[in-house]
Design an enzyme around this catalytic site. Structure first.
Site, mmCIF file in Angstrom:
data_model
loop_
_atom_site.group_PDB
_atom_site.id
_atom_site.type_symbol
_atom_site.label_atom_id
_atom_site.label_comp_id
_atom_site.label_asym_id
_atom_site.label_seq_id
_atom_site.Cartn_x
_atom_site.Cartn_y
_atom_site.Cartn_z
ATOM 1 N N TYR A 1 -66.700 37.376 90.905
ATOM 2 C CA TYR A 1 -66.943 38.505 91.463
ATOM 3 C C TYR A 1 -65.818 39.267 92.159
ATOM 4 C CZ TYR A 1 -71.958 37.124 90.480
ATOM 5 O OH TYR A 1 -72.995 36.875 89.954
ATOM 6 N N TYR B 1 -64.324 27.453 67.630
ATOM 7 C CA TYR B 1 -63.473 28.570 67.761
ATOM 8 C C TYR B 1 -63.847 29.763 67.122
ATOM 9 C CZ TYR B 1 -59.148 31.404 68.003
ATOM 10 O OH TYR B 1 -58.378 32.371 68.434
ATOM 11 N N PHE C 1 -49.677 32.578 76.464
ATOM 12 C CA PHE C 1 -48.530 33.277 75.542
ATOM 13 C C PHE C 1 -48.809 34.655 75.600
ATOM 14 C CE2 PHE C 1 -47.870 34.174 70.920
ATOM 15 C CZ PHE C 1 -46.910 34.553 70.871
ATOM 16 N N LYS D 1 -68.067 26.716 75.237
ATOM 17 C CA LYS D 1 -68.467 27.384 76.446
ATOM 18 C C LYS D 1 -67.657 28.420 76.941
ATOM 19 C CE LYS D 1 -70.596 23.253 78.712
ATOM 20 N NZ LYS D 1 -70.221 22.318 79.615
ATOM 21 N N THR D 2 -66.158 28.283 76.555
ATOM 22 C CA THR D 2 -65.257 29.329 77.146
ATOM 23 C C THR D 2 -65.768 30.665 76.285
ATOM 24 O OG1 THR D 2 -63.546 27.870 77.653
ATOM 25 C CG2 THR D 2 -62.976 30.015 77.173
ATOM 26 N N ASN E 1 -70.152 35.920 81.170
ATOM 27 C CA ASN E 1 -69.802 36.161 82.650
ATOM 28 C C ASN E 1 -68.999 37.489 82.822
ATOM 29 O OD1 ASN E 1 -71.160 34.279 83.746
ATOM 30 N ND2 ASN E 1 -69.206 32.746 83.661
ATOM 31 N N ASP F 1 -57.072 32.403 85.137
ATOM 32 C CA ASP F 1 -56.548 31.218 84.369
ATOM 33 C C ASP F 1 -56.843 30.068 84.721
ATOM 34 O OD1 ASP F 1 -54.337 31.854 81.766
ATOM 35 O OD2 ASP F 1 -54.898 29.728 82.459
ATOM 36 N N ARG G 1 -71.355 45.072 86.109
ATOM 37 C CA ARG G 1 -71.685 45.348 87.435
ATOM 38 C C ARG G 1 -70.755 46.148 88.188
ATOM 39 N NH1 ARG G 1 -69.522 43.658 92.134
ATOM 40 N NH2 ARG G 1 -68.153 41.821 90.908
HETATM 41 P P1 NAD Z 1 -53.109 30.481 74.855
HETATM 42 O O1 NAD Z 1 -53.564 29.253 74.712
HETATM 43 O O2 NAD Z 1 -51.449 30.510 74.889
HETATM 44 O O3 NAD Z 1 -53.449 31.451 75.960
HETATM 45 C C1 NAD Z 1 -54.926 31.393 76.314
HETATM 46 C C2 NAD Z 1 -54.872 31.239 77.953
HETATM 47 O O4 NAD Z 1 -56.366 31.110 78.151
HETATM 48 C C3 NAD Z 1 -54.220 30.125 78.539
HETATM 49 O O5 NAD Z 1 -53.578 30.756 79.515
HETATM 50 C C4 NAD Z 1 -55.438 29.022 79.208
HETATM 51 O O6 NAD Z 1 -54.952 28.387 80.061
HETATM 52 C C5 NAD Z 1 -56.324 30.175 79.320
HETATM 53 N N1 NAD Z 1 -57.714 29.566 79.311
HETATM 54 C C6 NAD Z 1 -58.392 28.907 78.426
HETATM 55 N N2 NAD Z 1 -59.766 28.455 78.631
HETATM 56 C C7 NAD Z 1 -59.996 28.980 79.840
HETATM 57 C C8 NAD Z 1 -61.121 29.079 80.773
HETATM 58 N N3 NAD Z 1 -62.152 28.383 80.433
HETATM 59 N N4 NAD Z 1 -60.961 30.014 82.026
HETATM 60 C C9 NAD Z 1 -59.811 30.465 82.165
HETATM 61 N N5 NAD Z 1 -58.668 30.554 81.400
HETATM 62 C C10 NAD Z 1 -58.757 29.647 80.338
HETATM 63 O O7 NAD Z 1 -53.161 31.274 73.767
HETATM 64 P P2 NAD Z 1 -52.721 32.786 73.202
HETATM 65 O O8 NAD Z 1 -52.141 32.607 72.050
HETATM 66 O O9 NAD Z 1 -52.019 33.590 74.222
HETATM 67 O O10 NAD Z 1 -54.297 33.582 72.926
HETATM 68 C C11 NAD Z 1 -54.698 34.544 73.688
HETATM 69 C C12 NAD Z 1 -56.096 34.890 73.116
HETATM 70 O O11 NAD Z 1 -55.832 35.812 72.011
HETATM 71 C C13 NAD Z 1 -56.996 34.354 72.879
HETATM 72 O O12 NAD Z 1 -58.358 34.639 73.357
HETATM 73 C C14 NAD Z 1 -56.981 33.840 71.452
HETATM 74 O O13 NAD Z 1 -58.144 33.478 70.973
HETATM 75 C C15 NAD Z 1 -56.686 35.307 71.011
HETATM 76 N N6 NAD Z 1 -55.804 35.035 69.577
HETATM 77 C C16 NAD Z 1 -54.450 34.660 69.770
HETATM 78 C C17 NAD Z 1 -53.982 34.767 68.514
HETATM 79 C C18 NAD Z 1 -52.491 34.143 68.422
HETATM 80 O O14 NAD Z 1 -51.988 33.997 67.134
HETATM 81 N N7 NAD Z 1 -51.687 34.080 69.463
HETATM 82 C C19 NAD Z 1 -54.354 35.105 67.127
HETATM 83 C C20 NAD Z 1 -55.905 35.492 67.209
HETATM 84 C C21 NAD Z 1 -56.426 35.539 68.559
HETATM 85 N N1 UDP Z 2 -71.481 37.685 86.402
HETATM 86 C C1 UDP Z 2 -70.215 37.617 86.966
HETATM 87 N N2 UDP Z 2 -69.949 38.437 87.566
HETATM 88 C C2 UDP Z 2 -70.366 39.712 88.123
HETATM 89 C C3 UDP Z 2 -71.673 39.798 87.554
HETATM 90 C C4 UDP Z 2 -72.313 38.953 86.662
HETATM 91 O O1 UDP Z 2 -69.638 36.600 86.845
HETATM 92 O O2 UDP Z 2 -69.790 40.485 88.822
HETATM 93 C C5 UDP Z 2 -72.093 36.660 85.309
HETATM 94 C C6 UDP Z 2 -73.488 36.161 86.115
HETATM 95 O O3 UDP Z 2 -73.407 35.017 86.614
HETATM 96 C C7 UDP Z 2 -74.362 36.039 84.674
HETATM 97 C C8 UDP Z 2 -73.535 36.887 83.857
HETATM 98 O O4 UDP Z 2 -72.447 37.358 84.430
HETATM 99 O O5 UDP Z 2 -74.404 34.716 84.410
HETATM 100 C C9 UDP Z 2 -74.391 37.700 83.088
HETATM 101 O O6 UDP Z 2 -74.597 38.897 83.758
HETATM 102 P P1 UDP Z 2 -76.046 39.817 83.877
HETATM 103 O O7 UDP Z 2 -76.064 40.604 85.097
HETATM 104 O O8 UDP Z 2 -75.724 40.495 82.368
HETATM 105 O O9 UDP Z 2 -76.923 38.678 83.647
HETATM 106 P P2 UDP Z 2 -77.900 38.066 84.812
HETATM 107 O O10 UDP Z 2 -77.503 37.798 86.013
HETATM 108 O O11 UDP Z 2 -78.990 39.404 84.921
HETATM 109 O O12 UDP Z 2 -78.764 37.027 84.118
#
Ligand code: NAD
Ligand code: UDP
Ligand code: UDP
Length: 323
Positions: A89, A170, A38, A116-117, A124, A58, A131
């Protein structure tokens, strides 16, 4: 395929006739993670129109290709299907790091993935920024203030977050993402910006997004009950997405490295939102109450003085016009 591409190209030209030409020196290579979502897709539109080269990354968890489909054939645009939890990269000048589900039902669907995200994904992107010596802007959130004990919230407030509740994946994810930004800044000299975004609404919100504005509008349009969770006295302050995009770009290009609130201080109770939307749609929907959700923040309103003083930003879209 040819026909489809031609149709898309036509659409892109119709929707965006005014992509500016920027000379090589001024044109930036900009990565937007979550750019098919969004907020991300509106940010992409604005940066494309300014004439920059855009790379969208995405995984399409909540984003949709159709949010950016009008750019697919443009030479300045590239879409990469990639999950930020995996290393990436590429070579860029700026990174807007938005990838993360934002709606409570979405981020609670798979809380481990949400963590994780925000953690590994942000690590990352910071590794990438380090880099290639790019500036990184993190899309943080007002949720880092939790259920706030200070009102309105300014950037010095540390927050009031339940670390083990249903929203924690979150809230705490974003808090650690902020922590990582400042660790990379201090230790590695990475140039960071942190936007604490408050509730935002606008076109391209996902239909099943689950957030209050889209829920209420859909319910009103279909004459279904408008569902208030809890008493409805809890408040939120909603900003229109174009205002947010201007704030994000303003912050990215400012010299403010500490966190900045980006939101609209126009605060309303959820009950008032329900009535405003019901009246605007002119629906027969009834307003009904459902049980309150756990840990629902009771008040939320940004103090936006820092953004205004720092880069002259304030929201301009009034609620009723935006709606
Ligand atoms: P959204 O869900 O529409 O967009 C998030 C996007 O991130 C989506 O396109 C989704 O597919 C992608 N995504 C999710 N996990 C991913 C991953 N692991 N790797 C790659 N892509 C991934 O939400 P939004 O409302 O557009 O929010 C965007 C950002 O703004 C978010 O970080 C959110 O936390 C932040 N935010 C939004 C609001 C709001 O009211 N909309 C408020 C506070 C913060
Ligand atoms: N990383 C990445 N893209 C880059 C450089 C790094 O995705 O161009 C990732 C890399 O895999 C690592 C993380 O970013 O897990 C943190 O990178 P950094 O160089 O700080 O840590 P290091 O690789 O030394 O553990
Ligand atoms: N809410 C509601 N009915 C809905 C969806 C949400 O009453 O159908 C309430 C929710 O309990 C919260 C407020 O609206 O108090 C904002 O919820 P949303 O999910 O939009 O955003 P967030 O809680 O993340 O601010």
């Amino acid at each position: 395929l040819k026909k489809r591409l031609q149709a898309l190209e036509k659409k892109a030209k119709i929707q965006h006739p005014a992509v500016k030409f920027l000379p090589e020196g001024k044109r930036k290579r900009i990565l937007v993670t979550g750019g098919a979502g969004f907020v991300g897709s509106h940010l992409v539109d604005k940066l494309m129109i300014q004439g920059h080269e855009l790379i969208v990354v995405d995984n399409f968890f909540t984003g949709r290709k159709r949010n950016v489909e009008h750019w697919l054939t443009h030479e300045n645009f590239e879409l990469i299907h990639h999950d930020v939890v995996e290393p990436l990269y590429i070579e860029v000048d700026q990174i807007y790091h938005l990838a993360c589900p934002a709606s409570p039902p979405h981020y609670m669907f798979n809380p481990i993935k949400t963590i994780k995200t925000s953690s590994i994904g942000t690590l990352n992107m910071l590794g990438l920024a380090k880099r290639v010596d790019a500036r990184l802007l993190l899309a943080s959130t007002s949720e880092i203030y939790g259920d706030p004990e200070e009102h309105p919230q300014n950037e010095n407030y540390w927050g009031h977050v339940n670390p083990i509740g249903p929203r924690a994946c979150y809230d705490e994810g974003k808090r650690v993402a902020e922590t990582m930004c400042y660790a990379y800044k201090k230790q590695e000299g990475v140039d960071v910006r942190v936007a604490r975004i408050f509730n935002t609404y606008g076109p391209r919100m996902h239909m099943e997004d689950g957030r209050v504005v889209s829920n209420f509008i859909l319910q009103a349009l279909q004459n279904l009950d408008i569902t208030i969770y809890g008493g409805g006295k809890q408040t939120r302050s909603f900003q229109y997405v174009d205002d947010l995009v201007d704030g994000l770009i303003g912050l990215m290009n400012s010299e403010i490295t500490s966190p900045v609130n980006i939101g609209n201080p126009d605060e309303h109770t959820i009950e008032e939102f329900a009535t405003i939307i019901k009246d605007m749609v002119g629906t027969n929907s009834k307003i009904v109450h459902h049980p309150a959700t756990e840990d629902d923040p009771q008040r939320r309103k940004p103090d936006i003085e820092k953004a205004f003083k720092g880069f002259g930003w304030k929201p301009v879209m009034p609620l009723k016009e935006g709606m």
